[in-house]
Structures are given as structure tokens and as C-alpha cells.
Motif scaffolding. Structure first.
Motif: not given
Lengths: 493, 140
Positions: A3, A10, A17, A20-21, A61-62, B69-70, B73-74, B76-77, B80-81, B84, B93-94
Motif C-alpha cells: 500500500n 491518498l 477533504t 473542506l470542512f 487496487l481492490g 458544502m459540508t 465533504a463528509i 468524500l471523507l 476515502v475512509l 483506507v 486500498f479499496l
């Protein structure tokens, strides 16, 4: 399975990300950016070292085996570009801390920068043609935002052109991918390379190869497709231009290298001949533009065009030495273009203008800035102890032994013109009588010079420490010169 | 002249529930039949747009006091998670996995981690679509 290969993609993605908050918490934005970029830098150093010790790294991947799943491939060429790219973007972001302004920062500047880095790293590391397209779109979307953020008149006008050009070239990209999928039935680059080697490069495939050359030529700025570049790169602030100049065109160059060293290698008398002619003219056009203008930003922008021509010619020479020279020059050019733009950005902060005629005598109060610019100018032209020298020597050597005499002549002539163009900036802006008194200076450059000091230090290291760097470069050149190693590492036959 | 949009508003209050329910159905159906996160999210934002058309911006904002917007963003998070997450199980990954669970009412149900990824996609689509529409709607 490792990885490690995904980490340079990543970490910036996660950081972007999170950013963005909290668009209003500027300290938080800066801290997250710095932490993410340091982590990415560390992981790409580890990646380079792992590839150096253990050969090509792949990540399915995957868990799907290639050619069915998406595979990320880090050979030495990708790994070196990832490392250089992340170091240069790190310094650009450090420069942005002091120069970009609160208004832009609050409109998600750092998040977009992280997404831009995500896309560029992804494009360097992917082993799948459609995935390459997607990563191109990721960094192009981020670059649209970065180029327009702030919303001044010139930015709006140039963004329109930039977006238009890139939408067209992306559509061409999709069409080319569709053609190659229709002919060969696969999108994995290694598998494509294996199939073309097996069935032969038919005329249809050669046409597709040229279509890809047009696509990546548009992205990378090769003659006659460079016309959008001078205007588009002039519009945004210097931190953004440095990021663009060091990274974006180089991704197009990287893609040309991949396509014409792994997949389309069997009809060099057609495809590589076209690239040779275009690269030669690109060098000349860039040099002419650099000499013609008396605007600091415009001169450096035209120097990007020249460098693209020099690097792309490495594909034409296609020997190990030729590739090594091109890779060395590519790495050097990313670093030095970043440094030049950042230094020019500092000069702009002091004087508030880009015009050479309206500057003068800067060296009296800003000696560090002046001598840094001097070093960067020498490195750009390829003066021996600095980084530009090694790449050009290798390219000259390989070009002569392969009989590309006119290319060597053009490249050496262009070095003179490039040196003339940057020395014109140095002599006129830093010497002559002073134009601005201390009180008339438009801004302070406190903290603006040290990012470019880092880059120049790297450039000096690349030149003086060539003994240390060369084994890495040679390993990268080996895999480019002999694509079977790449294909076997991915397909594991 | 004040426009009387009683019919539009009454119909909208009923219809928006129907559309949101259908979008959630389509979202969960995505694994076996046409549908999924993208079209589900688009349909949910269609319901919200219908509300925006029938009422005004302020009313919708009091009903859904969300920064869209949030939301993206949530989303997207989450996307990604989920990728991860696989790395913690020493998988690439994935990597996704699935299993069968028996629930009191639903009976035996297949649960896949790719649904979590799709929830992320759903939230991104809703967030982005609504951000675009609200930003254009609010700018003078």
C-alpha cells in the motif's frame, strides 16, 4: 502487494477533504497542509528507496489482478517524478502562505492545491489508461479553480480559454482511449504494450499513437499546441503559476514518455520522427519567445516551452543514455522552474510590476534574492556545477552518438538564448540605478525567499551530487529503454 | 400582484416525500438492479430543487439547516475512509468485502462494504448539486 504506492495519492486527498470542512480557520488550513505535505514527502522518499532496492512496485487496487483491475505502478521514473513533484509543490505552498492573501485562502485555496497534487501524483503512478484520464481531470478541475480563484478580470478571461482548450483536449483523450479500446480490448498500459508487441503496430495503431501525441501535446505545450500556455500561466498569482509551471505541463510530458516507451515503440520512423520535428520547433519557439519579451513572467513561461522540447526529444533518442538525460533534465526543470517563478514572485511583491523596464537596482537591498536568481539563471542555462548541466550533457552525448546532429545544435543554441533571456532579467532588474526607494516598495518579502532557497539548494545538489543521483536516474532510464521489465512487473508472467 | 401557488405547494409537500423515498429505494437497489449512489443522489437533490421551486430559499434553509458544502465533504471523507479501512486488514486500498446477516424483520440480507462507499457518492452528489443550485440562486 504494497500500500506504499498509494500513499502519495491518498495523503493529499485526505488532507484536501479535511480542509473542506474549515475554510475559515486559516491557521488550521496551513498546519494541515504542512503536515500532509511532509508526510507525502516522507512516503515518496521511502517509495523511491524501495523501488531502488526491490525493483518496480505495483499495487492491485481492490485485490483485482491486472489487466482486469486498476493497478498502480511505481517504477523509478514515476517515483522520481512523484518525489520531485511533491517537493516543488511543498515549496510553492510555503510561498503561498505569505503571498496568496486571505481572500483566496478563505475560498478553499489550500484544499484545491491538495487536490491538484492528488491528481498529479495519481497521473504519475497509475498503470491504466482510463485511470490516467481520470487523474488528468482531477488535477485539471483543481487547476481551473486555482487559476480563477480571486476573480480578477484577466483571470476570468484566461480561465475561459484554458478551460476551453482543456475540455477539447480531454474529449480527444476520451476518443483516443475509445479507439485503442476498440482495437486492442484492454486499457491496462502494460497489457496494451504486450498486445502491441505481440500483434504488431498496425497503421491504425500508429494513427491512434499520433492522436495521443496531439492530446498530450496539448496538455504539455508542444509546438503547435502550446498557444494557450503563455496567456493562461500569466493570469494567476505567482504561487499558482509556480505550481502549474513545475507540475502540469510535466504530466503531459510524462504521459508522452509512457505512451511512446511502453506501448507505441514499433514504428519509430513515423511517430518518433514527428515527435523529433515538433520537439525541435518547440525548443526554437520557446527560445524566441523568451528573448522577445521584456516581461519577467512571460520570459520564464516561454522557458517552460523550451524545456518541454528538450525533454521530449529524449523519447526520440530512445537509448538508455538519452532517456537518462531527459529524466535528469525533467527533474532539474521541475525544480528550477519552481524556483524561478517563486523568485519572480518575490520580485513582483517588491516592485508591483512584471515589466523589466520598471525595475532596477534590486540587489542593493535584496542581495540574497539577487544572487539566488543568478544561481537559478545559471542552472537553467546548464552551467557546469549546477543541475541543468548533467541532463544536457547526457542528451548531447546520446544525440551525437545516434546521429541527431541538428537537434544537438538546436539545443545548444537554445541554451545560449535561454541564458540571454534570464540574464536580461538579472542585469536589468538587479543592477542599473535604483528605481524604487525603500519607502516606495510595494511589499515585504519576509519569508518569501526561503522556499526558493530550498529549491536552489536541491538544484545545486542535483548538479554537485550527480554521483549520488545518477544510479537512480539510470535505473529509471533502464525501465524506459526496455519496457519488458515494466510489462512483466505488472502482468507477472 | 401576489401569485397564489397553493396547488403547487400542496402537491410539492406530498411529492417531495415520494421522490425522496424512491431515491432511497433506487440507491439501495443499485447492487443488483440499475441504480446506485449517483442516480439516487441526483434524485434526492431533484426533490430538494422541487422544494426550492415551490417555496423560497429561506423556507428551505429553515427546513434543512445544512451547509451542503459540508455534506459533500463528509461524502468524500466516507469514500476515502472505506478505501483506507481495507488497508488496516492488510489488503490493498479499496478492497471491498461482503457478508450475510439475519435481521429480525428483513430476514437474511447481504451486506457489502461497497454500500458505504456508495453512501459517500450519494452525499457528494447531493452536496455538489445543491451547492451549485443554491450558489447560483443566491447570487444577484
Amino acid at each position: 502487494m504494497s500500500n506504499l504506492v498509494i500513499l502519495p495519492i491518498l495523503i493529499p486527498l485526505l488532507a484536501g477533504t479535511i480542509l473542506l470542512f474549515f475554510p475559515r480557520q486559516l491557521h488550521f488550513q496551513k498546519w494541515i497542509s504542512v503536515i500532509a505535505l511532509s508526510l507525502t514527502t516522507i512516503s515518496s522518499i521511502v517509495l523511491v528507496q524501495t523501488v531502488f532496492n526491490n525493483g518496480i512496485q505495483t499495487l492491485e487496487l481492490g485485490g483485482w489482478k491486472p489487466p482486469f483491475g486498476i493497478v498502480l505502478v511505481a517504477d523509478m521514473f514515476s517515483a522520481l517524478l512523484v518525489l520531485t513533484g511533491i517537493v516543488v509543490s511543498f515549496t510553492c505552498i510555503l510561498f503561498a502562505f505569505k503571498s496568496i492573501g486571505e481572500d483566496r485562502e478563505k475560498h478553499y485555496f489550500y484544499a484545491f492545491a491538495q487536490f491538484l497534487i492528488t491528481g498529479v501524483m495519481g497521473a504519475f503512478l497509475t498503470g491504466d489508461l482510463f485511470n490516467l484520464f481520470v487523474f488528468f481531470e482531477v488535477f485539471l478541475m483543481a487547476s481551473y479553480a486555482l487559476i480563477v480563484i480571486g476573480g480578477t478580470k484577466i483571470q476570468l478571461r484566461e480561465t475561459l480559454k484554458y478551460v476551453l482548450i482543456n475540455v477539447i483536449s480531454s474529449a480527444l483523450f476520451v476518443i483516443s482511449v475509445a479507439y485503442i479500446y476498440a482495437v486492442l480490448g484492454t486499457l491496462n498500459m502494460a497489457d496494451l504494450g504486450a498486445r502491441v508487441a505481440e500483434y504488431g503496430q498496425t497503421p491504425l495503431l500508429t494513427v491512434i499513437a499520433i492522436l495521443f501525441l496531439v492530446v498530450f501535446g496539448l496538455k504539455g505545450g508542444i509546438f503547435p499546441l502550446y498557444f494557450w500556455l503563455p496567456g493562461a500561466y500569466k493570469a494567476p498569482p505567482y504561487a499558482v503559476t509556480a505550481l502549474f509551471g513545475a507540475l502540469l505541463t510535466k504530466v503531459g510530458v510524462y504521459a508522452i514518455f509512457r505512451m511512446f516507451s511502453v506501448i507505441f515503440t514499433h514504428e519509430p520512423q513515423i511517430t518518433h520522427q514527428i515527435i523529433a520535428v515538433l520537439a525541435g520547433i518547440t525548443i526554437l519557439i520557446g527560445a524566441i519567445g523568451a528573448v522577445a519579451y521584456s516581461d519577467v513572467k512571460q520570459i520564464i513561461i516561454y522557458n517552460i516551452v523550451t524545456a518541454i522540447g528538450v525533454i521530449v526529444f529524449g523519447v526520440v533518442i530512445a537509448t538508455e543514455i538519452g532517456y537518462a538525460g531527459a529524466i535528469y533534465y525533467l527533474v532539474h526543470d521541475m525544480v528550477i522552474k519552481g524556483a524561478l517563478f517563486l523568485l519572480a514572485g518575490a520580485m513582483f511583491t517588491i516592485t508591483g510590476t512584471n515589466k523589466i523596464k520598471e525595475m532596477g537596482g534590486l540587489i542593493k537591498r535584496h542581495p540574497l534574492l539577487g544572487w539566488m536568481f543568478f544561481l537559478a539563471a545559471l542552472a537553467l542555462a546548464g552551467i557546469p556545477p549546477l543541475s541543468g548541466f548533467v541532463g544536457k550533457v547526457l542528451l548531447t552525448q546520446a544525440g551525437l552518438s545516434e546521429g541527431h546532429y541538428w537537434f544537438v545544435a538546436v539545443m545548444l543554441l537554445s541554451s545560449l538564448l535561454v541564458l540571454y533571456s534570464v540574464m536580461k532579467i538579472f542585469l536589468n532588474c538587479f543592477f542599473r540605478e535604483e528605481v524604487l526607494t525603500e519607502k516606495e516598495e510595494k511589499g515585504s518579502i519576509k519569508g518569501l525567499v526561503y522556499p526558493s532557497v530550498i529549491l536552489i539548494a536541491i538544484s545545486v545538489f542535483l548538479g554537485v551530487g550527480a554521483e549520488v543521483v545518477t544510479p537512480y536516474i539510470m535505473q529509471a532510464a533502464e525501465t524506459l529503454a526496455d519496457p519488458t521489465a515494466y510489462i512483466q512487473a505488472v502482468l507477472k508472467e | 400582484m401576489k401569485v397564489n401557488d397553493l396547488i403547487l405547494q400542496t402537491v410539492t409537500t406530498i411529492l417531495s416525500f415520494l421522490i425522496i423515498t424512491f431515491s432511497i429505494y433506487i440507491f439501495f437497489a443499485g447492487h443488483y438492479t440499475p441504480g446506485g449512489g449517483f442516480i439516487g443522489g441526483l434524485m434526492t437533490s431533484a426533490a430538494l430543487v422541487l422544494l426550492l421551486l415551490a417555496f423560497d430559499m429561506k423556507t428551505v434553509k429553515t427546513v434543512f439547516p445544512i451547509n451542503f458544502m459540508t455534506v459533500s465533504a463528509i461524502g468524500l471523507l466516507i469514500c476515502v475512509l472505506t478505501g483506507v479501512g481495507a488497508m488496516f486488514f492488510n489488503a490493498p486500498f479499496l478492497t471491498h468485502t461482503f457478508g450475510y446477516e439475519t435481521f429480525p424483520i428483513l430476514g437474511e440480507t447481504a451486506l457489502a462494504t461497497s454500500t458505504i462507499f456508495d453512501i459517500g457518492v450519494y452525499l457528494i452528489v447531493v452536496g455538489v448539486a445543491m451547492t451549485i443550485i443554491q450558489t447560483i440562486g443566491e447570487s444577484e
